[in-house]
Structure formats: C-alpha cells, structure tokens
Design a protein around this motif. Sequence first.
Motif, PDB file in Angstrom:
ATOM      1  N   GLU A 192      -8.920  51.730  45.716  1.00 38.06           N
ATOM      2  CA  GLU A 192      -8.389  53.133  45.973  1.00 38.06           C
ATOM      3  C   GLU A 192      -9.098  53.687  47.241  1.00 38.06           C
ATOM      4  N   LEU A 193      -8.132  54.263  47.852  1.00 40.13           N
ATOM      5  CA  LEU A 193      -8.675  55.017  49.145  1.00 40.13           C
ATOM      6  C   LEU A 193      -9.472  56.207  48.748  1.00 40.13           C
ATOM      7  N   GLY A 194     -10.694  56.378  49.086  1.00 41.65           N
ATOM      8  CA  GLY A 194     -11.524  57.502  48.714  1.00 41.65           C
ATOM      9  C   GLY A 194     -11.488  58.587  49.811  1.00 41.65           C
ATOM     10  N   GLY A 270      -6.066  46.618  49.255  1.00 38.26           N
ATOM     11  CA  GLY A 270      -6.001  45.524  48.375  1.00 38.26           C
ATOM     12  C   GLY A 270      -7.513  45.013  47.602  1.00 38.26           C
ATOM     13  N   LEU A 271      -7.387  44.161  46.991  1.00 36.72           N
ATOM     14  CA  LEU A 271      -8.725  43.644  46.145  1.00 36.72           C
ATOM     15  C   LEU A 271      -8.540  42.175  45.662  1.00 36.72           C
ATOM     16  N   LYS A 272      -9.578  41.451  46.048  1.00 36.54           N
ATOM     17  CA  LYS A 272      -9.808  40.085  45.700  1.00 36.54           C
ATOM     18  C   LYS A 272     -10.764  39.855  44.409  1.00 36.54           C
ATOM     19  N   VAL A 273     -10.533  38.971  43.478  1.00 32.15           N
ATOM     20  CA  VAL A 273     -11.480  38.589  42.611  1.00 32.15           C
ATOM     21  C   VAL A 273     -11.735  37.465  42.782  1.00 32.15           C
ATOM     22  N   ASN A 274     -12.897  36.901  43.014  1.00 34.30           N
ATOM     23  CA  ASN A 274     -13.386  35.642  44.019  1.00 34.30           C
ATOM     24  C   ASN A 274     -12.526  35.216  44.941  1.00 34.30           C
ATOM     25  N   ASP A 275     -11.692  34.168  44.907  1.00 35.56           N
ATOM     26  CA  ASP A 275     -10.908  34.016  45.931  1.00 35.56           C
ATOM     27  C   ASP A 275      -9.466  34.205  45.618  1.00 35.56           C
ATOM     28  N   ALA A 276      -9.030  34.925  44.741  1.00 34.70           N
ATOM     29  CA  ALA A 276      -7.633  35.051  44.432  1.00 34.70           C
ATOM     30  C   ALA A 276      -7.438  36.566  44.683  1.00 34.70           C
ATOM     31  N   SER A 311      -7.664  58.287  45.284  1.00 38.17           N
ATOM     32  CA  SER A 311      -6.447  58.772  45.322  1.00 38.17           C
ATOM     33  C   SER A 311      -5.324  57.976  44.526  1.00 38.17           C
ATOM     34  N   GLY A 312      -5.938  57.015  43.816  1.00 38.24           N
ATOM     35  CA  GLY A 312      -4.863  56.000  43.188  1.00 38.24           C
ATOM     36  C   GLY A 312      -4.890  54.821  43.437  1.00 38.24           C
ATOM     37  N   THR A 313      -4.625  53.829  42.685  1.00 39.39           N
ATOM     38  CA  THR A 313      -4.715  52.330  42.661  1.00 39.39           C
ATOM     39  C   THR A 313      -3.084  51.689  42.813  1.00 39.39           C
ATOM     40  N   PRO A 314      -2.863  50.861  43.714  1.00 34.93           N
ATOM     41  CA  PRO A 314      -1.591  49.946  43.524  1.00 34.93           C
ATOM     42  C   PRO A 314      -1.737  48.863  42.453  1.00 34.93           C
ATOM     43  N   ALA A 315      -0.383  48.305  42.270  1.00 35.62           N
ATOM     44  CA  ALA A 315      -0.289  47.189  41.111  1.00 35.62           C
ATOM     45  C   ALA A 315      -1.354  46.135  41.308  1.00 35.62           C
ATOM     46  N   GLY A 316      -1.276  45.374  40.441  1.00 31.90           N
ATOM     47  CA  GLY A 316      -2.237  44.266  40.435  1.00 31.90           C
ATOM     48  C   GLY A 316      -3.572  44.293  39.612  1.00 31.90           C
ATOM     49  N   VAL A 317      -3.775  45.153  38.668  1.00 29.03           N
ATOM     50  CA  VAL A 317      -4.959  45.183  38.214  1.00 29.03           C
ATOM     51  C   VAL A 317      -5.033  44.344  36.920  1.00 29.03           C
ATOM     52  N   ALA A 333     -12.861  44.779  47.484  1.00 28.93           N
ATOM     53  CA  ALA A 333     -11.994  45.750  47.845  1.00 28.93           C
ATOM     54  C   ALA A 333     -11.846  45.890  49.216  1.00 28.93           C
ATOM     55  N   TRP A 334     -10.539  45.926  49.908  1.00 29.29           N
ATOM     56  CA  TRP A 334     -10.668  46.286  51.504  1.00 29.29           C
ATOM     57  C   TRP A 334      -9.547  47.456  51.496  1.00 29.29           C
ATOM     58  N   VAL A 335      -9.808  48.097  52.557  1.00 25.23           N
ATOM     59  CA  VAL A 335      -8.794  49.132  53.129  1.00 25.23           C
ATOM     60  C   VAL A 335      -8.733  48.791  54.769  1.00 25.23           C
TER      61      VAL A 335
END
Length: 354
Positions: A192-194, A270-276, A311-317, A333-335
């Motif tokens: 999320e964007l803080g 966006g966000l990665k878990v390990n390399d995905a 402020s909210g999260t995009p799809a992909g959880v 997590a990256w912004v």
Amino acid sequence: MPDPRNTIGPPSAHRILDRRTALAQIGGAMALGCAAATLAHPTERKDHRMTWFALATRAGADGPRPVIQVGDAFHDLHEAAAAHGFSAAADDVSAIIRDWDARREPLFALARVLEGVSGAMVAPKLAAPFEPRRIFAAASNFIEHAEEMQTKLAAKADSEPYIFLKTIESVVGPDELVVVPPQVSRPDWEVELGVVLGRSGKNVAVGDAHAMIAGYTIVNDVSARDRTRRSDFPFSHDWFRGKSFDSFTPLGPVFVPRDCLGDPHAIRLGLKVNDADMQDGNTSEMIFNIYEQIAYLSTILELRAGDLIASGTPAGVGMGRGIFLKDGDVMTAWVDGIGSLRNAVSAPHLPKGA
C-alpha cells in the motif's frame, strides 16, 4: 530517482479501460476524479529547482539516527544540517513530520546543497523511518482487489470509505522479520502507498486535503486471513484480530516528501514473494482517492500531523490466489519514487518456503 523501478512504465491502456468499466458498474463516476483533484491542488510553493530527497532512520549501535537521502547518497541529517547552516531543521524523523510546515523549506534547501555530494554512509541499515501517531488503513479500495476477495461493494454514491485501525506496535522496519504467531495459518501480504499527514485538521474538504499531506512511504499490510472472520459472534469480521499482530505492519524504507513524488494517484506499486511477482497495480485504480479518504476520516476525528493512512492495496494478494506465506518467504513491496521494502517471514509452524 534512486530506485530503478522508477523506470517502469504506466499501466496498459486496456487495463485502464477495464477499470473505468468496472467503476461505472459500482457507480464509481467520482472515483475517476483523481486527476482533476490533483490538478486543482498544485504544490503550495514550487521550489525553483526540485531536488528529490527522502528522510530515513539509521539503526546503529549508538542508537537510531536521522538520515537524509539525496539521490543515491545517504548523509547523517544532524551532521549535514550543522555543516550547511540548517541545524534548526534537524531532528528525529517523527518530530520533523509532526512539525512539517516549519521544517519543509529548510530541508528542501539542504537537499539542494547536498545534491551530487557523495554520502559518508554506504547502504546504511535502516529502521522504520518514523513512528506514526496513528495508523488508519483503507479496506477494499481497489476494485480488482475487492473482486478477488469476493467483496460485494455498494455503488460509490451510496457508500463511504471503509477504514480500520492498526496498532503502532505492529510496525517493523526494512529487513525486520514478520513473525507469524502459531494461531495464524493463512498469513497474507498487501502493498500500500502510505500517506503521511503533516497537519492537523477536522472536517477537511476534499479540495483542501492535498495540503494535509507531508509525504509518503511504503506499507505492507500483513493480514491473517483466517483470523479476520469469526463464527462465535454475530459479527462476521474481526479486522483488529486479523491485522494487528506484532510485526504485521512493515513500514519504510524512507519517507519521501509530497512534492518529490508528484501526483499520488498515478503511482505504480507492487509486491514480490521471493522471486514471484504477486501484485502490480497503480494508485489510479483507487475507488476512494486519497483526498476523499482524508476528508472522510476528518469527519470522525481530528487528524494529526504524524498520522499514517495505508490507502489500499491492488489485486494479487494471496487470498485471491489461494496461496499464503510460508516460513522463510521474503516479501518485497515496492512503490515507484520511494523504493523497496523487504521483509522475511518467520513461521516455524507453517510449511517451509524460500
């Protein structure tokens, strides 16, 4: 910008078109007004020459120290400010944010002086950049995320933002462990964007909300999906239980002033878990934009400098994918315009991951 992800392009045209269609179906005509709201509120004072900088907190044996990052270079804030005549602007980052209007201009001036100057610190170990006064978080604020969670939304014209609180004690910084307690079996991620507030305000108009913002950071709203639902009470959801375990709010790595990031409703995250790659969205996809969230919250209580809004999260959880965090997984997590926030997961009672 210091982070290579700043070169990532905007979302594809067909994704924006799909979003417009989906928002129209939930009565979301106003949700497309982010760009107009942003244009209506330019920065209150434009610097003659904008210099990107960020504030951070270095973790060291001598205790936490405030740091200013200008480009790729990190400088001890107290030492740099004293060397260039800006000592009055230096303090710990939490105190600076709570006194943002007075500190903002001297810090921008200091950043201009430090532009192109090599930093004395190489890849300093960072803690959470500041301690929020309170943490508010927006639920189901991206239409695609609401769909993957099978959340039925009312028309926007008939609804308000859904905001919940997270505890200050749940905050951890970059590279700190997210510790999943044994009673949690389905831990999940949410980039999320803080939004960091730099002023107090009550009953703030949407048109005045931009001026409330000091800057931005990255929030990972870690969630225990199996603990947010209840069957032992007539109340089906328990947001406190599912969201506020210790270490469930990774925060950082830096605080970036509002004017350094530009339009907050056109930022890729966006966000990665390990390399995905798991999440890849854009703040333009919000149902209730940041200004609407600030205005809504201010009708309930007086907002204060130092408050943080996730402020909210995009799809992909993970919940939408049917997968969850495992022991040893690493979330990144990256912004765009801020950087990356990396946290490993400790969950010995769960299957081994990375």
